[in-house]
Scaffold this active site. Structure first.
Site, PDB file in Angstrom:
ATOM      1  N   ARG A 168      94.225  21.621  13.324  1.00 45.77           N
ATOM      2  CA  ARG A 168      94.651  22.307  12.111  1.00 45.77           C
ATOM      3  C   ARG A 168      95.251  23.675  12.442  1.00 45.77           C
ATOM      4  O   ARG A 168      96.181  24.130  11.795  1.00 45.77           O
ATOM      5  CB  ARG A 168      93.465  22.462  11.155  1.00 45.77           C
ATOM      6  CG  ARG A 168      92.967  21.137  10.577  1.00 45.77           C
ATOM      7  CD  ARG A 168      91.790  21.350   9.631  1.00 45.77           C
ATOM      8  NE  ARG A 168      91.356  20.091   9.027  1.00 45.77           N
ATOM      9  CZ  ARG A 168      90.427  19.293   9.558  1.00 45.77           C
ATOM     10  NH1 ARG A 168      89.876  19.625  10.708  1.00 45.77           N
ATOM     11  NH2 ARG A 168      90.083  18.176   8.947  1.00 45.77           N
ATOM     12  N   ASP A 206      84.748  17.340   3.483  1.00 40.02           N
ATOM     13  CA  ASP A 206      83.898  17.112   4.654  1.00 40.02           C
ATOM     14  C   ASP A 206      82.580  16.450   4.248  1.00 40.02           C
ATOM     15  O   ASP A 206      82.083  15.548   4.926  1.00 40.02           O
ATOM     16  CB  ASP A 206      83.626  18.434   5.372  1.00 40.02           C
ATOM     17  CG  ASP A 206      84.905  19.091   5.877  1.00 40.02           C
ATOM     18  OD1 ASP A 206      85.841  18.352   6.229  1.00 40.02           O
ATOM     19  OD2 ASP A 206      84.967  20.339   5.915  1.00 40.02           O
ATOM     20  N   ARG A 256      83.089  12.800   3.478  1.00 40.82           N
ATOM     21  CA  ARG A 256      83.173  11.983   4.701  1.00 40.82           C
ATOM     22  C   ARG A 256      81.785  11.706   5.256  1.00 40.82           C
ATOM     23  O   ARG A 256      81.474  10.566   5.636  1.00 40.82           O
ATOM     24  CB  ARG A 256      84.059  12.693   5.728  1.00 40.82           C
ATOM     25  CG  ARG A 256      85.537  12.610   5.363  1.00 40.82           C
ATOM     26  CD  ARG A 256      86.426  13.433   6.266  1.00 40.82           C
ATOM     27  NE  ARG A 256      87.846  13.162   5.948  1.00 40.82           N
ATOM     28  CZ  ARG A 256      88.838  13.973   6.222  1.00 40.82           C
ATOM     29  NH1 ARG A 256      88.614  15.144   6.819  1.00 40.82           N
ATOM     30  NH2 ARG A 256      90.078  13.642   5.905  1.00 40.82           N
ATOM     31  N   HIS A 310      86.631  24.587   8.150  1.00 39.91           N
ATOM     32  CA  HIS A 310      87.172  23.238   7.954  1.00 39.91           C
ATOM     33  C   HIS A 310      87.767  22.788   9.278  1.00 39.91           C
ATOM     34  O   HIS A 310      88.936  22.992   9.567  1.00 39.91           O
ATOM     35  CB  HIS A 310      88.241  23.273   6.863  1.00 39.91           C
ATOM     36  CG  HIS A 310      88.756  21.909   6.485  1.00 39.91           C
ATOM     37  ND1 HIS A 310      87.935  20.835   6.232  1.00 39.91           N
ATOM     38  CD2 HIS A 310      90.024  21.455   6.316  1.00 39.91           C
ATOM     39  CE1 HIS A 310      88.671  19.787   5.923  1.00 39.91           C
ATOM     40  NE2 HIS A 310      89.933  20.137   5.977  1.00 39.91           N
TER      41      HIS A 310
END
Length: 265
Positions: free
Chosen positions: A83, A143, A146, A170
């Site tokens: 990211r 998150d 998931r 994140h």
């Protein structure tokens, strides 16, 4: 919704279907893309039974007096990218869209989805000049979703009976709080071995790149858009939810002048 890519279009569709806004504006720089996607979503309304209007545009003046601005604009990850690799390119994008959108909607709440999330939220806060409670990053809900998904598969139970909270950054620095993870009140550590829990935590941390590696030319968008819309619904309906989001900290948890995933009301 700024950015008519996969995340933005999926978010706009969910907002309309849930009737969380009288009118949804889908904005993008590319001519025709937001207009076409908005029209396509609108034509699903008789089937999905929603009356929210949706309009695509390239003109920020069409977003005037928006209550919520969702920033999804920016470049997506590709295999081999973190990211953070998107930082410089997306910082310029987020800076520009924040300037233009808050000029039209100075009373709005901003929800940032663009990566790297915590840094892009910081950019939006500083550029907008808004109070910190009006700029929130979407990360922890995704998150946590998931982690709950992987636990559901491991235990063969409904995701609805799993309570969890993933905080922190994140990315690789996210912190799944296993001691607060329960299955209808039963601590997950009583149901799954530590080795399996560690494996699920690792898969959660790598949940985004796992999808990127499958797609090869893009990143996740169904779950990220759903997570952003959960934030929107909590705000619009004033539900007083406690959700894991990226917020600007002024001393909370010993952190200052930084965005980090924490429980947010």
């Amino acid at each position: 919704v700024i950015g008519a890519g996969n995340v933005g279009a999926a978010a706009a569709q969910k907002i309309a279907e849930k009737e969380l806004a009288e009118e949804v504006i889908l904005l993008d720089l590319l001519d025709g893309i937001p207009q076409g996607k908005a029209l396509d979503i609108l034509q699903s309304s008789p089937v999905e039974n929603f009356d929210s209007k949706i309009k695509g545009t390239n003109d920020y003046s069409d977003t005037k007096n928006s209550g919520i601005i969702v920033i999804t604009a920016g470049f997506a990850r590709k295999p081999g990218m973190t990211r953070d690799d998107l930082l410089l390119a997306n910082a310029e994008v987020v800076k520009t869209v924040t300037e233009k959108s808050v000029e039209q909607s100075p009373q709005a709440i901003i929800i940032v989805v663009s990566n790297p999330l915590d840094v892009m939220s910081y950019v939006a806060l500083k550029v907008s000049g808004f109070e910190r409670n009006r700029v929130i990053g979407m990360a922890g809900i995704l998150d946590t979703a998931r982690l709950r998904t992987f636990l559901s598969e491991e235990l063969d139970i409904s995701v609805n009976d799993i309570q969890a909270m993933v905080l922190g950054g994140h990315g690789d620095s996210m912190v799944p709080l296993i001691r607060y993870t329960t299955i209808s009140g039963v601590p997950v550590s009583e149901l799954i071995s530590k080795d399996k829990i560690d494996r699920l935590i690792n898969r959660t941390r790598n949940g985004g790149i796992e999808i990127v590696n499958y797609l090869k030319t893009g990143s996740a968008y169904y779950a990220p858009s759903a997570a952003a819309v959960e934030m929107i619904e909590a705000i619009v309906k004033n539900k007083k939810r406690i959700l894991p989001c990226s917020a600007f900290l002024n001393g909370e948890y010993g952190l200052e002048n930084v965005f980090c995933g924490v429980p947010v009301k």
